[in-house]
Design an enzyme around this catalytic site. Structure first.
Site, PDB file in Angstrom:
ATOM      1  N   ASP A 177     -15.490  -2.519  -1.693  1.00  0.00           N
ATOM      2  CA  ASP A 177     -15.318  -2.180  -0.667  1.00  0.00           C
ATOM      3  C   ASP A 177     -16.172  -2.241   0.528  1.00  0.00           C
ATOM      4  O   ASP A 177     -16.744  -1.180   0.445  1.00  0.00           O
ATOM      5  CB  ASP A 177     -13.800  -1.000  -0.290  1.00  0.00           C
ATOM      6  CG  ASP A 177     -12.252  -1.058  -1.184  1.00  0.00           C
ATOM      7  OD1 ASP A 177     -11.738  -2.725  -1.092  1.00  0.00           O
ATOM      8  OD2 ASP A 177     -12.166  -0.265  -1.967  1.00  0.00           O
TER       9      ASP A 177
ATOM     10  N   ASP B 154       1.198  -1.467  -0.341  1.00  0.00           N
ATOM     11  CA  ASP B 154       0.124  -0.311  -0.304  1.00  0.00           C
ATOM     12  C   ASP B 154       1.262   1.581  -0.001  1.00  0.00           C
ATOM     13  O   ASP B 154       1.633   1.225   1.110  1.00  0.00           O
ATOM     14  CB  ASP B 154      -0.541  -0.379   1.186  1.00  0.00           C
ATOM     15  CG  ASP B 154      -2.004  -1.196   1.130  1.00  0.00           C
ATOM     16  OD1 ASP B 154      -2.352  -1.888   0.012  1.00  0.00           O
ATOM     17  OD2 ASP B 154      -2.510  -1.126   1.808  1.00  0.00           O
TER      18      ASP B 154
END
Length: 238
Positions: free
Chosen positions: A129, A8
């Site tokens: 998500d 990330d």
């Protein structure tokens, strides 16, 4: 089941967030390409990359770091975050990404997902998500009333390569994945489903694999913290 080590990216560094909070970022490596090499040397078959700044900005922000990773390893990589138009999709695939992940636009412009999946077979995934089954967009900053399973089903005939399902409340929390919700989603659609959020041990991976319907799992913090050894995990998954 494929294990996807996660890198990330925030401000050019490899970080992990806690439940998607950009203010709760822990920097694990200021050399993302070096981190990618370490994962590749351990034997991973894929990498999962996220441009965190891009997810909020709506455009690529950590492009230099992503490009450095693509130069550093031969392992195929998928990328999400800030990819919201066809030009950006084409640019990333031309740069060597194996797969782009479309999240926010899957809610706001599903037609783009379909167009991209037709134009680039096997190279477009949908990122879903969710908090408590409801989809969040724009770097998880905006919650919607869209049901995660309904959204996944809406792309059944679109030709997308995979769905990456993230339980936001589990992400980075080291509390285990939401295996039940992920398995339910995987059984509800024919599209391969990849689990994300909370994978923190070998037992978690085995639990996901043993559902028999989950195609992959993403892990980040557990690999950086040492709670999960990548080589051991890859050997166990076969």
């Amino acid at each position: 089941m494929i294990l996807y080590p996660a890198i990330d990216l925030k401000d050019g560094q490899a970080v992990r967030l806690l439940r998607g909070d950009m203010e709760a970022a822990t920097v694990f490596n200021d050399d993302p390409a070096g981190q990618a090499r370490a994962f590749a040397e351990a034997g991973c078959r894929w990498l999962h990359l996220v441009d965190l700044n891009g997810a909020f900005a709506g455009r690529p922000v950590n492009a230099a770091a992503v490009e450095a990773i693509l130069r550093a390893v031969d392992v195929p990589a998928q990328l999400g975050g800030g990819i919201r138009d066809m030009a950006t999709i084409e640019t990333w695939l031309d740069k060597g990404l194996a797969r782009v992940i479309l999240g926010t636009v899957a809610v706001e412009d599903p037609g783009l997902v379909r167009e991209a999946a037709r134009a680039f077979p096997g190279q477009v995934a949908v990122g879903i998500d969710a908090r408590k089954g409801r989809v969040a967009t724009k770097g998880w900053a905006e919650e919607t009333e869209v049901d995660a399973t309904a959204l996944a089903r809406s792309f059944e005939d679109a030709g997308v390569a995979a769905i990456i399902y993230t339980d936001i409340d589990r992400d980075g929390a080291m509390g285990g994945p939401n295996a039940e919700a992920t398995e339910a989603l995987a059984r509800a659609v024919d599209i391969p489903v990849i689990a994300s959020g909370g994978v923190s041990s070998l037992d978690d991976l085995i639990r996901l694999r043993d559902t028999g319907v989950i195609a992959g799992a993403i892990s980040g913090r557990a690999l950086y913290d040492g709670a999960l050894d990548l080589r051991t995990a890859l050997d166990a998954l076969g």
